[in-house]
Design a protein around this motif. Structure first.
Motif, short mmCIF file in Angstrom:
data_model
loop_
_atom_site.label_atom_id
_atom_site.label_comp_id
_atom_site.label_asym_id
_atom_site.label_seq_id
_atom_site.Cartn_x
_atom_site.Cartn_y
_atom_site.Cartn_z
N PHE A 47 -6.34 8.84 -18.50
CA PHE A 47 -5.83 7.62 -19.15
C PHE A 47 -4.61 7.95 -20.00
CE2 PHE A 47 -5.60 5.01 -22.96
CZ PHE A 47 -5.66 3.72 -22.46
N TYR A 48 -4.69 9.02 -20.80
CA TYR A 48 -3.57 9.38 -21.66
C TYR A 48 -2.42 10.01 -20.88
CZ TYR A 48 -6.41 8.16 -25.66
OH TYR A 48 -7.17 7.48 -26.56
N ARG A 50 -1.55 8.98 -17.93
CA ARG A 50 -0.91 7.83 -17.29
C ARG A 50 -0.17 6.96 -18.31
NH1 ARG A 50 -5.02 6.77 -14.74
NH2 ARG A 50 -6.01 5.36 -16.20
N ASN A 51 -0.78 6.75 -19.48
CA ASN A 51 -0.21 5.80 -20.46
C ASN A 51 0.55 6.47 -21.59
OD1 ASN A 51 -1.42 3.14 -19.48
ND2 ASN A 51 -3.26 4.40 -19.68
N THR A 53 1.76 7.62 -24.95
CA THR A 53 1.53 7.03 -26.28
C THR A 53 1.83 5.54 -26.32
OG1 THR A 53 3.79 7.56 -26.96
CG2 THR A 53 2.11 9.22 -27.40
N HIS A 54 1.95 4.91 -25.16
CA HIS A 54 2.46 3.54 -25.11
C HIS A 54 1.41 2.46 -24.93
CE1 HIS A 54 6.31 5.46 -25.01
NE2 HIS A 54 6.09 6.02 -23.83
N PHE A 55 0.14 2.81 -24.75
CA PHE A 55 -0.87 1.79 -24.43
C PHE A 55 -1.30 1.00 -25.66
CE2 PHE A 55 -5.02 0.06 -23.35
CZ PHE A 55 -4.78 -0.45 -22.09
N PHE A 56 -1.67 1.70 -26.73
CA PHE A 56 -2.12 1.03 -27.95
C PHE A 56 -0.97 0.94 -28.97
CE2 PHE A 56 -5.93 3.28 -26.33
CZ PHE A 56 -6.70 2.16 -26.03
N ASP A 215 -10.57 2.49 -14.25
CA ASP A 215 -10.05 3.84 -14.44
C ASP A 215 -11.13 4.85 -14.81
OD1 ASP A 215 -10.65 3.14 -17.03
OD2 ASP A 215 -8.59 3.27 -17.79
#
Length: 226
Positions: A47-48, A50-51, A53-56, A215
């Motif tokens: 998850f991290y 793929r995302n 630092t931009h998810f939350f 995921d």
């Protein structure tokens, strides 16, 4: 408070369609449940990846949501409060807290090594005010990294829901080993019949109120009684 699917959660009245959906959901097989439990760390690490630092978004609302946090910080005798954030992710709560409270020291842990790498590479990270480390609180004693009775406040934001219900009590006991007598545990998590819960399709229910996302990450939805 017990919630009855026929009546709905105290904050939400279920429609007939939603009631029927919940009544006809089938749980995953034992093999599938074991697989998702075994791969929980891998799923969050991906998850991290793929995302990044931009998810939350940064959680500047923390002190507004938890006035107890500011009170607990102000009541620490030596004026150097110690906070433990469990499931810190990439630091979306950690860094706003450090910015708002000059005297605060934070221990931050997550069971995703990639998330901790992002925390340590953040320009606001300094070992003088923060210690970030990888830890699975369902298996690894926090007391191996922190002194017992050394933490004033423990913070968990959408963390318990990612843990198997069977592991929640051991995880909380683990946290209490390092919490000072009279210390505070603050948490925020998903509520029963949340929109996200009702949106899950077939093949996502692990057990009662416990679901797996596409995921591989998981989410438990809490009743008020729990």
């Amino acid at each position: 408070m017990e919630e009855d699917p026929g009546r709905g959660h105290y904050a939400k009245k279920l429609t007939e369609k939603e009631i029927k959906k919940l009544e006809h959901e089938q749980q995953l097989s034992d093999y599938q449940r074991t697989k998702f439990e075994r791969e929980a760390k891998k799923s969050w690490d991906l998850f991290y990846k793929r995302n990044t630092t931009h998810f939350f978004k940064d959680r500047h609302w923390i002190t507004r949501e938890f006035p107890e946090l500011l009170q607990a910080i102000s009541e620490v005798d030596d004026s150097h409060p110690v906070l433990l954030e469990v499931g810190c992710g990439v630091g979306n709560a950690l860094f706003p807290l450090l910015e708002e409270n000059d005297a605060l020291f934070v221990h931050a842990c997550d069971f995703s090594p990639r998330a901790i790498e992002f925390v340590k590479s953040h320009p606001g990270y300094t070992e003088a005010r923060c210690s970030a480390f990888v830890c699975d609180i369902t298996e690894e004693p926090l007391s191996s990294r922190l002194r017992e009775n050394s933490v004033d406040i423990a913070l968990m934001i959408f963390v318990l829901s990612a843990i198997s219900p069977n592991n929640m009590i051991p995880a909380l006991k683990n946290i209490f080993q390092v919490l000072k007598p009279g210390g505070s545990v603050l948490f925020r998590d998903y509520g029963l019949y949340d929109h996200a819960m009702l949106r899950f399709g077939r093949g996502h229910k692990i057990s009662e109120n416990f679901y797996v996302r596409q995921d591989g990450t998981r989410a438990y939805y809490f009743s008020e009684g729990e």
